[in-house]
Design an enzyme around this catalytic site. Structure first.
Site, PDB file in Angstrom:
ATOM      1  N   SER A  15       0.867  -1.191   0.000  1.00 22.85           N
ATOM      2  CA  SER A  15       0.000   0.000   0.000  1.00 22.85           C
ATOM      3  C   SER A  15       0.894   1.228   0.000  1.00 22.85           C
ATOM      4  O   SER A  15       2.021   1.180   0.506  1.00 22.85           O
ATOM      5  CB  SER A  15      -0.875   0.013   1.263  1.00 22.85           C
ATOM      6  OG  SER A  15      -1.441   1.295   1.446  1.00 22.85           O
ATOM      7  N   TYR A  22      -1.109  -0.998  10.571  1.00 25.69           N
ATOM      8  CA  TYR A  22      -1.387  -1.253   9.150  1.00 25.69           C
ATOM      9  C   TYR A  22      -0.246  -0.719   8.289  1.00 25.69           C
ATOM     10  O   TYR A  22       0.252  -1.420   7.411  1.00 25.69           O
ATOM     11  CB  TYR A  22      -2.722  -0.608   8.751  1.00 25.69           C
ATOM     12  CG  TYR A  22      -3.129  -0.913   7.324  1.00 25.69           C
ATOM     13  CD1 TYR A  22      -3.590  -2.175   6.956  1.00 25.69           C
ATOM     14  CD2 TYR A  22      -3.048   0.064   6.331  1.00 25.69           C
ATOM     15  CE1 TYR A  22      -3.962  -2.457   5.645  1.00 25.69           C
ATOM     16  CE2 TYR A  22      -3.416  -0.205   5.020  1.00 25.69           C
ATOM     17  CZ  TYR A  22      -3.872  -1.473   4.682  1.00 25.69           C
ATOM     18  OH  TYR A  22      -4.219  -1.751   3.377  1.00 25.69           O
TER      19      TYR A  22
END
Ligand code: NAP
Length: 265
Positions: free
Chosen positions: A142, A155
């Protein structure tokens, strides 16, 4: 056994979102599929649809990637099935809130899926494909790998792990014939937000990419041989500058004495 000349693509998290879209696009290219996730009903429906539409073979392997026995079952298949030529290491979950308010048990579950399973399958694929002298690995990271201060710590860190792992695997395995790519999506319209109790509709639409555009761009980057694909980034020179700055630290990251500013004689 795959009858496709491209072989079989093993896609984790294939029941929705980015993984389901990879399954669709890879089936269109002529790959056979091995679809992995927990929701067998959704996987079976997708397998039937893609088989009918594209004349490929699609098999379902139900696995909960928080369960280490299930991860080993997928790993075993990856190591033993010579038809598998591509791993799309995609399954992942997002955060439910801000780090300081989040449930720490949920964060450990996130690490099991986003890090432990990704590492196990990614390294197993790298080892197996390197022995065979061919094969490809696509790891879904990401853009938050670059945004430590701007998003959720666990995350972000899980996705920085995936990026770093991919770059390392590339360094070792690409000379042995293994093609490796990290894909760094920005915000992408999938179920990930709803699953974490939020809504994609709360996000600025100008920042949210459609999942088909995301996967089509990522596969174009794969075809172009990119190691790191950032579908949103207009100018790849910006990423190259970051890498150049990182490499420039290299000669000074390990000396036998601390730097003079610490005043250690
Ligand atoms: P999604 O639509 O929620 O899909 C997640 C997939 O992972 C589903 O197929 C789900 O299947 C599977 N999964 C979740 N928990 C699992 C478990 N315990 N065991 C096995 N499979 C599990 O989300 P997505 O956006 O497509 O996410 C795919 C990847 O893209 C993730 O790694 C995510 O971090 C990354 N990503 C997404 C965005 C975004 O904005 N959407 C941005 C950057 C990166 P089951 O529920 O059937 O198990």
């Amino acid at each position: 056994m795959s009858t496709s000349s491209l072989g079989t693509a093993l896609v984790t998290g294939a029941s929705s979102g980015i993984g389901a879209t990879y399954a669709d696009r890879l089936a269109r290219r002529g790959y056979d599929l091995l679809l992995v996730a927990r929701d067998a009903a959704r996987l079976n429906a997708l397998a039937e649809k893609l088989t009918a539409a594209h004349g490929i073979k699609a098999e379902v392997l139900q696995a909960d990637l928080t369960n280490r026995e299930d991860v080993r079952k997928v790993e075993k298949r990856l190591r033993e099935d010579e038809a598998i030529t591509l791993l799309v290491n995609n399954a992942g979950i997002g955060p439910k809130g801000a780090l300081l308010e989040d449930d720490i048990d949920y964060l450990e579950t996130m690490i099991e899926i986003n890090v432990v399973a990704v590492n196990r399958l990614g390294v197993a694929a790298a080892q197996t494909f390197a022995k065979r002298g061919k094969g490809a690995i696509i790891n879904i990271a990401s853009v938050v790998a670059f945004l430590a201060e701007r998003f959720h710590g666990t995350y972000n860190a899980s996705k920085a792990f995936v990026l770093n792992l991919t770059q390392s695997i590339h360094a070792e395995a690409s000379p042995k014939g293994v093609k490796v790519q990290a894909v760094l999506p920005g915000l992408t319209r999938t179920e990930i937000f709803e699953r974490a109790g939020g809504s994609v509709d709360q996000l600025p639409p100008s920042m949210v990419m459609d999942v088909t555009d995301l996967v089509d761009a990522a596969l174009a980057g794969f075809d172009q041989g990119e190691l790191v694909t950032i579908p949103s980034l207009p100018d790849p020179a910006d990423f190259e500058a970051l890498n150049a700055a990182r490499y420039s630290l290299g000669p000074n990251l390990s000396h036998n004495k601390p730097a003079s500013r610490y005043g250690i004689a």
